[in-house]
Write an enzyme that holds these catalytic residues in place. Structure first.
Site, PDB file in Angstrom:
ATOM      1  N   LYS A 190      22.304 -22.802  44.651  1.00  0.00           N
ATOM      2  CA  LYS A 190      22.137 -22.650  43.269  1.00  0.00           C
ATOM      3  C   LYS A 190      22.229 -21.274  42.814  1.00  0.00           C
ATOM      4  O   LYS A 190      21.686 -20.344  43.097  1.00  0.00           O
ATOM      5  CB  LYS A 190      20.679 -23.120  42.763  1.00  0.00           C
ATOM      6  CG  LYS A 190      20.446 -23.347  41.577  1.00  0.00           C
ATOM      7  CD  LYS A 190      19.033 -23.439  41.024  1.00  0.00           C
ATOM      8  CE  LYS A 190      18.353 -22.208  40.888  1.00  0.00           C
ATOM      9  NZ  LYS A 190      19.014 -21.529  39.553  1.00  0.00           N
ATOM     10  N   GLU A 263      15.199 -11.967  50.298  1.00  0.00           N
ATOM     11  CA  GLU A 263      15.517 -10.625  49.906  1.00  0.00           C
ATOM     12  C   GLU A 263      15.125 -10.414  48.468  1.00  0.00           C
ATOM     13  O   GLU A 263      15.534 -11.126  47.554  1.00  0.00           O
ATOM     14  CB  GLU A 263      17.225 -10.661  49.976  1.00  0.00           C
ATOM     15  CG  GLU A 263      17.655  -9.144  50.199  1.00  0.00           C
ATOM     16  CD  GLU A 263      17.921  -8.651  48.939  1.00  0.00           C
ATOM     17  OE1 GLU A 263      16.864  -7.837  48.283  1.00  0.00           O
ATOM     18  OE2 GLU A 263      18.817  -8.767  48.630  1.00  0.00           O
ATOM     19  N   CYS A 297      18.739  -4.831  43.115  1.00  0.00           N
ATOM     20  CA  CYS A 297      17.361  -4.777  44.055  1.00  0.00           C
ATOM     21  C   CYS A 297      17.135  -3.465  44.683  1.00  0.00           C
ATOM     22  O   CYS A 297      16.129  -3.109  44.951  1.00  0.00           O
ATOM     23  CB  CYS A 297      17.289  -5.855  45.047  1.00  0.00           C
ATOM     24  SG  CYS A 297      18.890  -6.023  45.884  1.00  0.00           S
ATOM     25  N   GLU A 391       8.934  -2.690  39.860  1.00  0.00           N
ATOM     26  CA  GLU A 391      10.342  -2.605  39.641  1.00  0.00           C
ATOM     27  C   GLU A 391      10.663  -2.839  38.003  1.00  0.00           C
ATOM     28  O   GLU A 391      10.200  -4.102  37.494  1.00  0.00           O
ATOM     29  CB  GLU A 391      10.920  -3.672  40.409  1.00  0.00           C
ATOM     30  CG  GLU A 391      12.416  -3.920  40.394  1.00  0.00           C
ATOM     31  CD  GLU A 391      12.833  -5.058  41.385  1.00  0.00           C
ATOM     32  OE1 GLU A 391      12.089  -6.143  41.276  1.00  0.00           O
ATOM     33  OE2 GLU A 391      13.809  -4.860  41.854  1.00  0.00           O
TER      34      GLU A 391
END
Ligand code: NAI
Length: 779
Positions: A190, A263, A297, A391
């Site tokens: 997906k 991840e 990331c 983040e």
């Protein structure tokens, strides 16, 4: 503007890439997309719009997949898998190679489509994303070709559910699909709802490559579709995205037997020492934090600069920020494009708002109207401030200073994440001393954001687990071949002695190198097969677990000891066990009512020898990456490992779990065989006489089911293993969602501890984390 006018004014002249081919491809597909299931596109269902974030224009309509679509995709993948596996590595290699070629052939279409859909500069999609996609398929075509030769005894997992984010839509697809297919799995993938188009274009390429139907299935839609895949009858989930969703997936798959790799996010440190080449470090920083608008990331989003040069470095950086060029992502000279979606823009702005007043904010070149955010630097922050810890996932760099290398390491590691880090110094001693001390899955020396299919990528801590790339990454898509035997619960023998449970006469726990009474003061009788009392074993409580973990944390020196030293200690344990072989054999026979005690002790001594041998032989690798430099893939200890030992082999089971873990430099909290705990409590006398530093091995006894949730939830434990005959997988995997620790649970599968299945590289792999260190290297 004419060329003449440009020359006269020296104003910037845009150089836009044409969107025509990509827009034509969309129109040719009908501008409304169904899912790609069983080799063909389904009729579009309920759809949502996919927009170009730079202009707001609608590019296409994409289907919100239903449960029926997901079920059909999983069914198609399941049906296709046996034949795909049977094709053999060499057969599959041809298809992967064909896909690599097709990606190259259509690279312009894919790059433009990616830029239209995601907003990233065409310079990046053309020069980085798409070439890396092709490279990933080439590399894994090679892995398929060599699978039978290089990975004997490994087989595919089956059907893999894969969920990818929007920041590198096609590249993340390649990272997921290429290794899965190479190893003989089929997939249901997906894409993220904001960026589905290149995945659908890839489906088109699968058709062109003649890929057998059902091998690749693409279902589109939002997080609800992701949840459906997570809950479907698949054998593995591979996810890249936010830590928050990663945690949900960990909890949702707990106890299901599905293999999982995550991840997740990061807050990667970018450490600049005063002897760094400052101009290069500034340029590296542009790539670290403004690559893909900071929506990376592993973005170098946390600048740590040595105090003496901080002002000069910030000045240089600001001057560079002023000159960055923002605007139409299709313009070939643009440095910074659009944020992926107005919602993401709002998220970034909300976080900045929340931290308003923290530090000094500097913005570089002006952002155009629309879904754009100017490059931003926030200086003067303390390591604990919100912007330093969270983040941001946007073009915002935060900065603080440090004085000494050790302070730099300490600040860099002061985060829940552990994905990546960069070190900048012209002094080889400083750079290579600091690099391995940074607790991150990937470290770049004098560089940033370098990736390659041959170099494993992935994080520690709340950045997730599992690696993508290299031979190491293939472990996530294979398992040992062969039929597994179901495990039976091993029950303790009952007895009738109504002796009072006197804690002074019981064996003790072993914590921090000392014998310790259980905190609750309780013990249980241990009987032999005939119901005669053999002794008493302590019943550990949560407090004992906490004490044992604290002791293990305190024994960090073991992880820094040389492999040679660790080997010597393990040989010494073996020797001391050998000296008491008869006594241990008799104890095992008495507890289990069997006759295999002598064989078990002999196998335990041998196993200790084996892992003493491995201590300095489980090697890392040097990766031949096609960039200036080389990548070292190091095997680092995981940290503190909690393990529930096998019930059926009281001594050999404990040794088989302990020895690989400590050989690799970990510290362990072992919960001994529940029905037969007395061999473990005897064993600490062996440890006591073997020069093992206190706290490296801690031994508890008691109920596995009661202790599992506490150990699994403990925030200072990096991994939990279970070989217990009680099924602890759900409790452990649920508890592990907190700090996203690694888990290794037996899922009810029996293991013959006396055989080769009881030892080997699987254990060493579980006991280590791969750290990839990129270093400059002449060639
Ligand atoms: P997300 O983690 O929600 O989305 C990633 C993928 O997971 C998408 O395909 C999404 O549809 C799917 N998903 C969402 N909820 C799910 C669920 N419950 N079960 C299964 N799949 C699910 O990321 P999002 O919301 O787009 O971005 C939020 C934040 O996440 C960003 O601001 C950023 O901080 C972080 N992020 C990190 C990424 C990374 O590469 N580490 C990539 C994307 C986002």
């Amino acid at each position: 503007m004419s060329v003449k006018e440009i020359f006269e004014s020296m104003d910037y002249g845009p150089s836009p890439e044409s969107a025509a081919d990509a827009l034509t491809w969309i129109v040719d597909q009908g501008s409304r997309f169904g899912c790609f299931i069983d080799g063909g596109f389904t009729k579009p269902g309920k759809t949502f719009e996919s927009r170009n974030p730079a202009t707001g224009e609608v590019l296409a309509e994409v289907t919100q997949a239903t449960q029926g679509d997901v079920d059909a995709a999983v069914k198609a993948a399941r049906a296709a898998q046996p034949a795909w596996a049977k094709l053999g590595g060499k057969g599959r290699a041809r298809f992967l190679y064909a896909l690599a070629r097709l990606v190259q052939k259509h690279s312009r279409l894919l790059a433009v489509l990616e830029t239209l859909d995601n907003g990233k500069p065409i310079r990046e999609s053309r020069d980085i994303d798409v070439p890396l996609v092709a490279r990933h398929f080439y590399y894994h075509a090679g892995c398929a070709q060599l699978m039978e030769a290089e990975l004997p005894g490994q087989e595919p997992l089956g059907v893999c559910g894969q969920i990818v984010p929007w920041n590198f839509p096609l590249l993340m697809l390649a990272w997921k699909i290429a290794p899965a297919l190479a190893m003989g799995n089929t997939v249901v993938l997906k894409p993220a709802e904001w960026t589905s188009l290149t995945a659908l274009c890839f489906a088109d390429l699968c058709q062109q490559a003649g890929l057998p139907k059902g091998v690749v299935n693409i279902v589109t839609g939002d997080g609800a579709v992701g949840e459906m895949i997570t809950g479907a009858e698949v054998d593995k989930i591979a996810f890249t995205g936010s830590t928050e969703v990663g945690r949900k997936i960990r909890a949702a798959t707990a106890g299901s037997g599905k293999s999982l790799t995550l991840e997740l996010g990061g807050k990667s440190a970018y450490v600049v020492f005063e002897d760094a080449d400052l101009d290069s470090a500034v340029e590296g920083l542009v790539d670290a934090i403004w690559f893909n608008q900071g929506q990376v990331c592993c973005a170098g989003s946390r600048l740590l600069v040595q105090e003496g040069i901080a002002e000069r470095f910030h000045d240089k950086l600001k001057a560079r920020m002023d000159k960055l060029r923002m605007g139409d992502p299709l313009d070939k000279c643009i440095d910074i494009g659009a944020i992926v979606d107005p919602e993401q823009k709002a998220r970034i702005e909300a976080l900045m708002q929340k931290a308003a007043g923290e530090g000094e904010v500097y913005t570089g070149c002006a952002a155009p109207e629309g879904c754009f955010i100017a490059p931003t630097l926030v200086t003067g922050l303390s390591p604990a401030s919100l912007l330093m810890q969270e983040e941001i996932f946007g073009p915002v760099l935060v900065s603080t200073t440090f004085r000494t290398p050790s302070e730099a390491v300490q600040i860099a590691n002061n985060t829940h994440y552990g994905l990546a880090a960069s070190v900048w110094s012209e002094n080889i001693n400083t750079a290579l001393d600091v690099a391995p001390k940074l607790e991150a899955g990937v470290v770049w020396v004098n560089g940033s954001n370098m990736f390659d299919a041959a170099a494993p990528f992935g994080g520690l801590r709340e950045s997730g687990f599992g690696r993508e790339g290299g031979w190491e990454g293939l472990a996530a898509y294979t398992r040992a071949a062969g039929k597994s035997k179901a495990m039976k619960k091993v029950e303790a023998f009952a007895g009738e002695t109504a002796e009072p449970q006197d804690v002074d006469r019981t064996a003790k726990l072993y914590i921090g190198g000392k014998q310790a009474r259980p905190d609750g003061g309780y013990a249980q009788n241990i009987y032999d097969r005939k119901g005669r009392l053999l002794g008493q074993a302590p019943i550990s409580s949560r407090k004992d677990i906490r004490n044992a973990v604290e002791a293990a944390r305190g024994a960090a020196g073991w992880s820094a000891a040389t492999a040679h030293n660790r080997a010597q200690v393990i040989y010494f344990i073996a020797e001391n066990l050998q000296a008491r072989a008869a006594e241990f054999a008799a104890r095992i026979d008495a507890m289990t009512g069997g006759k295999s005690g002598a064989a078990e002790v002999e196998a335990s001594v041998d196993r200790l020898f084996t892992y003493a041998a491995w201590a300095d032989k489980y090697e890392g690798a040097v990766k031949p990456v096609p960039l200036r430099g080389t990548a070292l893939s190091l095997r680092q200890p995981t940290g503190v490992i909690g393990a529930f030992c096998p019930d059926e082999a009281p001594l050999l089971g404990l040794v088989s779990v302990m020895a690989p873990a400590i050989a690799m430099g970990n510290r362990v909290v072992l919960v001994a065989s529940e029905p037969f705990p007395l061999a473990a409590t005897d064993f600490y006398q062996v440890l006591d006489t073997s020069d093992l530093p206190g706290g490296v091995v801690n031994i508890l006894t008691g109920s596995h089911e009661e202790l599992a949730p506490t150990l699994a939830r403990h925030m200072d434990v990096e991994a939990v293993w279970s070989f217990s005959s009680s099924d602890l997988s759900k409790a452990i995997e649920t508890g592990a969602a907190g700090n996203l620790k690694r888990t290794w649970v037996n899922d009810g599968t029996a293991r013959d501890w006396l055989s080769a299945a009881g030892e080997g590289e699987t254990f060493l792999e579980a006991a280590t984390e791969v750290q990839t260190v990129w270093i400059p290297w002449g060639a």
